[in-house]
Design a protein around this motif. Structure first.
Motif, PDB file in Angstrom:
ATOM      1  N   ASP A   1       1.015  -1.019  -0.330  1.00  0.00           N
ATOM      2  CA  ASP A   1       0.760  -0.063   0.031  1.00  0.00           C
ATOM      3  C   ASP A   1       0.726   0.725   0.058  1.00  0.00           C
ATOM      4  O   ASP A   1       0.548   2.181   0.060  1.00  0.00           O
ATOM      5  CB  ASP A   1      -0.784   0.174   0.880  1.00  0.00           C
ATOM      6  N   GLU A   2       2.014   1.262  -1.017  1.00  0.00           N
ATOM      7  CA  GLU A   2       3.103   2.486  -0.556  1.00  0.00           C
ATOM      8  C   GLU A   2       3.564   2.123  -2.236  1.00  0.00           C
ATOM      9  O   GLU A   2       3.636   1.108  -2.774  1.00  0.00           O
ATOM     10  CB  GLU A   2       4.387   2.468   0.814  1.00  0.00           C
ATOM     11  N   MET A   3       3.487   2.909  -2.663  1.00  0.00           N
ATOM     12  CA  MET A   3       4.409   4.012  -3.745  1.00  0.00           C
ATOM     13  C   MET A   3       5.523   4.408  -3.646  1.00  0.00           C
ATOM     14  O   MET A   3       5.006   5.636  -3.305  1.00  0.00           O
ATOM     15  CB  MET A   3       3.151   3.495  -4.756  1.00  0.00           C
ATOM     16  N   TYR A   4       6.583   4.688  -4.658  1.00  0.00           N
ATOM     17  CA  TYR A   4       6.901   6.196  -5.083  1.00  0.00           C
ATOM     18  C   TYR A   4       6.687   6.165  -6.606  1.00  0.00           C
ATOM     19  O   TYR A   4       6.828   5.630  -7.576  1.00  0.00           O
ATOM     20  CB  TYR A   4       8.402   5.904  -5.476  1.00  0.00           C
ATOM     21  N   VAL A   5       6.549   7.911  -7.257  1.00  0.00           N
ATOM     22  CA  VAL A   5       5.806   8.445  -8.390  1.00  0.00           C
ATOM     23  C   VAL A   5       6.513   8.865  -8.759  1.00  0.00           C
ATOM     24  O   VAL A   5       6.956   9.573  -7.819  1.00  0.00           O
ATOM     25  CB  VAL A   5       4.445   8.628  -8.236  1.00  0.00           C
ATOM     26  N   ASN A   6       7.693   8.856  -9.416  1.00  0.00           N
ATOM     27  CA  ASN A   6       9.454   9.352 -10.366  1.00  0.00           C
ATOM     28  C   ASN A   6       8.573   9.894 -11.498  1.00  0.00           C
ATOM     29  O   ASN A   6       7.805   9.362 -12.966  1.00  0.00           O
ATOM     30  CB  ASN A   6      10.422   8.529 -10.101  1.00  0.00           C
ATOM     31  N   ALA A   7       7.458  11.164 -11.701  1.00  0.00           N
ATOM     32  CA  ALA A   7       7.109  12.279 -12.758  1.00  0.00           C
ATOM     33  C   ALA A   7       8.016  12.691 -13.774  1.00  0.00           C
ATOM     34  O   ALA A   7       9.616  13.176 -13.383  1.00  0.00           O
ATOM     35  CB  ALA A   7       6.846  13.459 -12.698  1.00  0.00           C
ATOM     36  N   HIS A   8       7.778  11.973 -14.980  1.00  0.00           N
ATOM     37  CA  HIS A   8       9.288  12.175 -16.373  1.00  0.00           C
ATOM     38  C   HIS A   8       9.190  13.323 -15.977  1.00  0.00           C
ATOM     39  O   HIS A   8       7.640  14.224 -16.645  1.00  0.00           O
ATOM     40  CB  HIS A   8       8.581  11.696 -17.206  1.00  0.00           C
ATOM     41  N   VAL A   9      10.367  14.398 -16.117  1.00  0.00           N
ATOM     42  CA  VAL A   9       9.683  15.820 -16.583  1.00  0.00           C
ATOM     43  C   VAL A   9      10.478  15.858 -17.745  1.00  0.00           C
ATOM     44  O   VAL A   9      12.205  15.760 -18.123  1.00  0.00           O
ATOM     45  CB  VAL A   9      10.481  16.743 -15.773  1.00  0.00           C
ATOM     46  N   TRP A  10       9.895  16.987 -19.398  1.00  0.00           N
ATOM     47  CA  TRP A  10      10.684  16.846 -20.301  1.00  0.00           C
ATOM     48  C   TRP A  10      12.645  17.863 -19.991  1.00  0.00           C
ATOM     49  O   TRP A  10      12.850  18.355 -19.267  1.00  0.00           O
ATOM     50  CB  TRP A  10       9.927  17.930 -20.560  1.00  0.00           C
ATOM     51  N   GLY A  11      13.737  17.115 -20.509  1.00  0.00           N
ATOM     52  CA  GLY A  11      14.812  17.899 -19.992  1.00  0.00           C
ATOM     53  C   GLY A  11      14.983  17.632 -18.962  1.00  0.00           C
ATOM     54  O   GLY A  11      15.899  18.429 -18.675  1.00  0.00           O
TER      55      GLY A  11
ATOM     56  N   GLY B   1     -10.362   4.712  -3.733  1.00  0.00           N
ATOM     57  CA  GLY B   1     -10.585   5.429  -4.785  1.00  0.00           C
ATOM     58  C   GLY B   1      -9.845   6.993  -4.488  1.00  0.00           C
ATOM     59  O   GLY B   1     -10.105   8.516  -6.089  1.00  0.00           O
ATOM     60  N   GLY B   2      -8.248   6.899  -4.482  1.00  0.00           N
ATOM     61  CA  GLY B   2      -8.198   7.848  -4.461  1.00  0.00           C
ATOM     62  C   GLY B   2      -7.063   8.329  -5.043  1.00  0.00           C
ATOM     63  O   GLY B   2      -6.613   7.903  -6.098  1.00  0.00           O
ATOM     64  N   LEU B   3      -5.635   8.858  -5.310  1.00  0.00           N
ATOM     65  CA  LEU B   3      -4.766   9.124  -6.126  1.00  0.00           C
ATOM     66  C   LEU B   3      -4.230   8.018  -6.234  1.00  0.00           C
ATOM     67  O   LEU B   3      -3.941   7.802  -7.014  1.00  0.00           O
ATOM     68  CB  LEU B   3      -3.894  10.563  -5.184  1.00  0.00           C
ATOM     69  N   PHE B   4      -3.658   7.468  -5.270  1.00  0.00           N
ATOM     70  CA  PHE B   4      -2.622   5.663  -4.724  1.00  0.00           C
ATOM     71  C   PHE B   4      -3.328   5.033  -5.917  1.00  0.00           C
ATOM     72  O   PHE B   4      -2.915   4.376  -6.581  1.00  0.00           O
ATOM     73  CB  PHE B   4      -2.675   5.206  -3.759  1.00  0.00           C
ATOM     74  N   ASP B   5      -5.089   4.848  -5.584  1.00  0.00           N
ATOM     75  CA  ASP B   5      -5.807   4.174  -6.496  1.00  0.00           C
ATOM     76  C   ASP B   5      -5.443   4.015  -7.742  1.00  0.00           C
ATOM     77  O   ASP B   5      -5.815   3.436  -9.095  1.00  0.00           O
ATOM     78  CB  ASP B   5      -7.023   3.324  -6.025  1.00  0.00           C
ATOM     79  N   THR B   6      -5.232   5.755  -8.289  1.00  0.00           N
ATOM     80  CA  THR B   6      -5.362   6.077  -9.557  1.00  0.00           C
ATOM     81  C   THR B   6      -3.733   5.654 -10.352  1.00  0.00           C
ATOM     82  O   THR B   6      -3.755   5.153 -11.044  1.00  0.00           O
ATOM     83  CB  THR B   6      -4.971   7.463  -9.797  1.00  0.00           C
ATOM     84  N   TYR B   7      -3.190   5.461  -9.614  1.00  0.00           N
ATOM     85  CA  TYR B   7      -1.613   5.095 -10.050  1.00  0.00           C
ATOM     86  C   TYR B   7      -1.064   3.629  -9.980  1.00  0.00           C
ATOM     87  O   TYR B   7      -0.973   3.017 -10.780  1.00  0.00           O
ATOM     88  CB  TYR B   7      -0.472   6.155  -9.138  1.00  0.00           C
TER      89      TYR B   7
ATOM     90  N   ASP C   1      -3.362   1.450 -10.235  1.00  0.00           N
ATOM     91  CA  ASP C   1      -4.673   0.579 -11.828  1.00  0.00           C
ATOM     92  C   ASP C   1      -4.225   1.028 -12.713  1.00  0.00           C
ATOM     93  O   ASP C   1      -3.549   0.143 -13.857  1.00  0.00           O
ATOM     94  CB  ASP C   1      -6.180   1.886 -12.052  1.00  0.00           C
ATOM     95  N   SER C   2      -2.992   1.962 -13.240  1.00  0.00           N
ATOM     96  CA  SER C   2      -1.866   2.530 -14.297  1.00  0.00           C
ATOM     97  C   SER C   2      -0.718   1.416 -13.902  1.00  0.00           C
ATOM     98  O   SER C   2      -0.816   0.980 -14.897  1.00  0.00           O
ATOM     99  CB  SER C   2      -1.367   3.355 -13.912  1.00  0.00           C
ATOM    100  N   PHE C   3      -0.504   0.874 -12.690  1.00  0.00           N
ATOM    101  CA  PHE C   3       0.420  -0.263 -12.707  1.00  0.00           C
ATOM    102  C   PHE C   3       0.211  -1.047 -12.991  1.00  0.00           C
ATOM    103  O   PHE C   3       0.707  -1.969 -13.931  1.00  0.00           O
ATOM    104  CB  PHE C   3       0.701   0.126 -11.398  1.00  0.00           C
ATOM    105  N   ASP C   4      -1.115  -1.611 -12.854  1.00  0.00           N
ATOM    106  CA  ASP C   4      -1.869  -2.908 -12.319  1.00  0.00           C
ATOM    107  C   ASP C   4      -1.613  -3.340 -13.924  1.00  0.00           C
ATOM    108  O   ASP C   4      -2.049  -4.948 -14.825  1.00  0.00           O
ATOM    109  CB  ASP C   4      -2.819  -2.910 -11.947  1.00  0.00           C
ATOM    110  N   ALA C   5      -1.971  -2.208 -14.332  1.00  0.00           N
ATOM    111  CA  ALA C   5      -2.882  -2.268 -16.486  1.00  0.00           C
ATOM    112  C   ALA C   5      -1.601  -2.873 -17.183  1.00  0.00           C
ATOM    113  O   ALA C   5      -1.137  -3.247 -18.406  1.00  0.00           O
ATOM    114  CB  ALA C   5      -3.242  -1.261 -16.924  1.00  0.00           C
ATOM    115  N   VAL C   6       0.139  -1.890 -17.144  1.00  0.00           N
ATOM    116  CA  VAL C   6       0.997  -2.391 -18.196  1.00  0.00           C
ATOM    117  C   VAL C   6       1.182  -3.047 -17.690  1.00  0.00           C
ATOM    118  O   VAL C   6       2.099  -3.714 -18.183  1.00  0.00           O
ATOM    119  CB  VAL C   6       2.073  -0.715 -17.296  1.00  0.00           C
ATOM    120  N   TRP C   7       1.603  -3.843 -15.640  1.00  0.00           N
ATOM    121  CA  TRP C   7       2.516  -4.398 -15.685  1.00  0.00           C
ATOM    122  C   TRP C   7       2.164  -6.329 -16.155  1.00  0.00           C
ATOM    123  O   TRP C   7       1.635  -6.711 -16.658  1.00  0.00           O
ATOM    124  CB  TRP C   7       1.936  -4.601 -13.951  1.00  0.00           C
TER     125      TRP C   7
END
Length: 104
Positions: free
Chosen positions: A55-65, A82-88, A90-96
């Motif tokens: 139930d923890e994650m680190y999100v490293n935002a990709h920044v141009w340059g 349904g918060g921000l954690f679940d949004t990320y 769900d994205s992680f699970d779909a790509v996984w």
């Protein structure tokens, strides 16, 4: 054997991407020997690198340059459904699901 100059832009991009993938895997090689750690490779375009454990994650935002070490990192914890954690998550699970395991 023929020495043919590479002029196809897509081919050059594919070769460069493969090199970056190998470099990234080299940095994570030590993790592969750790019980409970699994690495996968995928072909999707991502705008963040997500590192998740329960139930923890680190999100490293990709920044141009900016290289990853110079970009923001958010430490997210699941505190409600349904918060921000679940949004990320769900994205992680779909790509996984699209990825293939990296062999040692």
């Amino acid at each position: 054997m023929y020495n043919v100059p590479v002029s196809n832009g897509r081919l050059r991009a594919a070769i460069a991407a493969r090199g970056r993938c190998r470099l990234a895997l080299m940095h994570y090689r030590a993790l592969q020997a750790t019980p409970g750690i699994e690495l996968r490779i995928h072909a999707t375009t991502l705008y963040n690198s997500i590192f998740r454990a329960d139930d923890e994650m680190y999100v490293n935002a990709h920044v141009w340059g900016a290289n990853a070490y110079g970009a923001p990192v958010w430490h997210l914890r699941r505190t409600l459904d349904g918060g921000l954690f679940d949004t990320y998550a769900d994205s992680f699970d779909a790509v996984w699901q699209t990825g293939r395991p990296v062999k040692g």
